[in-house]
Design a protein around this motif. Sequence first.
Motif, PDB file in Angstrom:
ATOM      1  N   PRO A 137       0.824  -1.214   0.000  1.00 44.16           N
ATOM      2  CA  PRO A 137       0.000   0.000   0.000  1.00 44.16           C
ATOM      3  C   PRO A 137       0.854   1.258   0.000  1.00 44.16           C
ATOM      4  CG  PRO A 137      -0.775  -1.573   1.650  1.00 44.16           C
ATOM      5  CD  PRO A 137       0.545  -2.079   1.160  1.00 44.16           C
ATOM      6  N   LEU A 138       0.404   2.272  -0.719  1.00 43.96           N
ATOM      7  CA  LEU A 138       1.138   3.525  -0.775  1.00 43.96           C
ATOM      8  C   LEU A 138       1.077   4.265   0.559  1.00 43.96           C
ATOM      9  CD1 LEU A 138       0.098   4.806  -4.324  1.00 43.96           C
ATOM     10  CD2 LEU A 138       2.302   3.858  -3.623  1.00 43.96           C
ATOM     11  N   LYS A 139      -0.005   4.061   1.298  1.00 44.64           N
ATOM     12  CA  LYS A 139      -0.136   4.683   2.612  1.00 44.64           C
ATOM     13  C   LYS A 139      -1.125   3.900   3.454  1.00 44.64           C
ATOM     14  CE  LYS A 139      -3.385   8.114   0.767  1.00 44.64           C
ATOM     15  NZ  LYS A 139      -3.632   9.557   0.607  1.00 44.64           N
ATOM     16  N   ARG A 140      -1.128   4.198   4.731  1.00 35.20           N
ATOM     17  CA  ARG A 140      -2.028   3.525   5.651  1.00 35.20           C
ATOM     18  C   ARG A 140      -3.476   3.914   5.333  1.00 35.20           C
ATOM     19  NH1 ARG A 140       0.439   3.206  11.337  1.00 35.20           N
ATOM     20  NH2 ARG A 140       0.665   5.423  10.999  1.00 35.20           N
ATOM     21  N   LEU A 141      -4.369   2.941   5.440  1.00 31.51           N
ATOM     22  CA  LEU A 141      -5.770   3.152   5.094  1.00 31.51           C
ATOM     23  C   LEU A 141      -6.587   3.502   6.336  1.00 31.51           C
ATOM     24  CD1 LEU A 141      -7.915   2.949   2.806  1.00 31.51           C
ATOM     25  CD2 LEU A 141      -8.204   0.544   3.444  1.00 31.51           C
ATOM     26  N   ASP A 142      -7.332   4.602   6.269  1.00 28.29           N
ATOM     27  CA  ASP A 142      -8.249   4.957   7.347  1.00 28.29           C
ATOM     28  C   ASP A 142      -9.454   4.018   7.330  1.00 28.29           C
ATOM     29  OD1 ASP A 142      -6.876   7.036   8.493  1.00 28.29           O
ATOM     30  OD2 ASP A 142      -7.930   8.618   7.395  1.00 28.29           O
ATOM     31  N   ILE A 143      -9.826   3.522   8.506  1.00 30.27           N
ATOM     32  CA  ILE A 143     -11.010   2.683   8.653  1.00 30.27           C
ATOM     33  C   ILE A 143     -11.998   3.473   9.497  1.00 30.27           C
ATOM     34  CG2 ILE A 143     -11.898   0.421   9.286  1.00 30.27           C
ATOM     35  CD1 ILE A 143      -9.575   0.318   7.276  1.00 30.27           C
ATOM     36  N   PHE A 144     -13.078   3.971   8.886  1.00 30.99           N
ATOM     37  CA  PHE A 144     -14.063   4.781   9.593  1.00 30.99           C
ATOM     38  C   PHE A 144     -15.155   3.865  10.136  1.00 30.99           C
ATOM     39  CE2 PHE A 144     -13.115   8.761   6.812  1.00 30.99           C
ATOM     40  CZ  PHE A 144     -11.932   8.948   7.514  1.00 30.99           C
ATOM     41  N   TYR A 145     -15.175   3.735  11.451  1.00 33.91           N
ATOM     42  CA  TYR A 145     -16.138   2.852  12.106  1.00 33.91           C
ATOM     43  C   TYR A 145     -17.406   3.643  12.440  1.00 33.91           C
ATOM     44  CZ  TYR A 145     -17.885  -0.864  15.142  1.00 33.91           C
ATOM     45  OH  TYR A 145     -18.655  -1.859  15.706  1.00 33.91           O
ATOM     46  N   TYR A 146     -18.507   3.281  11.786  1.00 37.80           N
ATOM     47  CA  TYR A 146     -19.817   3.906  11.978  1.00 37.80           C
ATOM     48  C   TYR A 146     -19.736   5.424  11.804  1.00 37.80           C
ATOM     49  CZ  TYR A 146     -21.723  -0.516  13.811  1.00 37.80           C
ATOM     50  OH  TYR A 146     -22.145  -1.818  13.953  1.00 37.80           O
ATOM     51  N   PRO A 147     -19.299   5.895  10.636  1.00 37.73           N
ATOM     52  CA  PRO A 147     -19.186   7.348  10.431  1.00 37.73           C
ATOM     53  C   PRO A 147     -20.546   8.002  10.204  1.00 37.73           C
ATOM     54  CG  PRO A 147     -18.698   6.189   8.403  1.00 37.73           C
ATOM     55  CD  PRO A 147     -18.889   5.128   9.452  1.00 37.73           C
ATOM     56  N   ARG A 148     -20.562   9.324  10.281  1.00 41.58           N
ATOM     57  CA  ARG A 148     -21.750  10.111   9.962  1.00 41.58           C
ATOM     58  C   ARG A 148     -21.654  10.567   8.515  1.00 41.58           C
ATOM     59  NH1 ARG A 148     -25.579  13.571  12.640  1.00 41.58           N
ATOM     60  NH2 ARG A 148     -26.245  15.275  11.272  1.00 41.58           N
ATOM     61  N   PHE A 149     -22.794  10.533   7.797  1.00 43.94           N
ATOM     62  CA  PHE A 149     -22.854  11.003   6.417  1.00 43.94           C
ATOM     63  C   PHE A 149     -23.809  12.191   6.345  1.00 43.94           C
ATOM     64  CE2 PHE A 149     -22.201   6.433   6.395  1.00 43.94           C
ATOM     65  CZ  PHE A 149     -21.091   6.284   5.584  1.00 43.94           C
TER      66      PHE A 149
END
Length: 373
Positions: A137-149
Amino acid sequence: MLDALRGKWRGVLGSALLCLGLVGCAPEDTSGSVMAYVFARDEATGQYALGRHPVDNLESLRELRGRDLDFRMGAELNQLSLGGEIDVVRGSPFALEYTREADGTIVPGDLHSMYALSLYRSLDRTASLLRAHGHVPLKRLDIFYYPRFDNIITGDGRAEFTDNAAYVSLVPCFLLVPTFVLSDLPMLLNEGVVAHEYGHAVIHQELFGDAKEAPHEGETDWEAAHRHLSSMHEGVADLLGLVATGDPDFIRATADVDRDLAEPRDYTAANLEELILGGDDFDPHLHGSLMARAVYELWPKDAQGRITPEGRARLLDATLATLRALKFEKDSFTLASFPNTLVTHLTAEERGAACTVLRTRLKPLASRFTSCE
């Protein structure tokens, strides 16, 4: 299954839950590798169960941050324009609740901690598998747990996006949303689904590097090319789910849908017309699945008709090499581009049989299989 999972988890926690309200009860943070109770797939039986498994490549267990992954809570994705511009609030680091057994085994302290730790393990295993075959991977991946849309017109959109997991290249991030409808294994615990979604990040990077979106996204005269691209995305991601689990019907544990790669289907003239013309009912998952089924059918198998672990490793190598060789060009890129290049990684003897499958199952695309001439 979901209710049974909750009940089983309460039983495993036992007195550990009593510790959550006590000052100083939480153990110190840790890094590296730990043994932990997570919900995982048994590779021998294909069944999911709670058990003790290693969780690796951690920089912070408490924040669920690792070599390739960074779990975040309280994130917000705000659509600022009708064109799709997104403002991202990354929120704060995840706060894993856990205790330790006498032997050091990590016991997640609540259901969300168990979900998140299980997901971390699944994603990390997929990332490690891809690394072992040359994808870094080019960079670390953000994992958004139960985000708001939020949408500038409709407002809070969380109720419209549930029971799913998704990769969003524009951010980029991996989204985890609540399970409200599906009663079986949640998407975020299904290791094949997780590998499928992580696969979208892999496909995007191999094709377009660190670009936030594919070239000419949103341009009218490129719409047909993007339908081909999104269909290929879904088909290749299905193959990566197969590679990670060995199960051609990995989604079945979560949803009763027709996505079994081992069930052959023909790509029809009507399918091709829909792919060319588009429309409100266009579904890239359908088109991608039909392509992936043909690849599954043509790939070498053992005497029992199964793709062996060695065969899956070979398929992964061929898939990555194929993605690196593809060129996304308006007048030449099609759903056939992936299998047409993939078969060049077979032996001459294997290729003959494979081309027969492609010409039969994907007949409306037959003129595109130049590697079979």
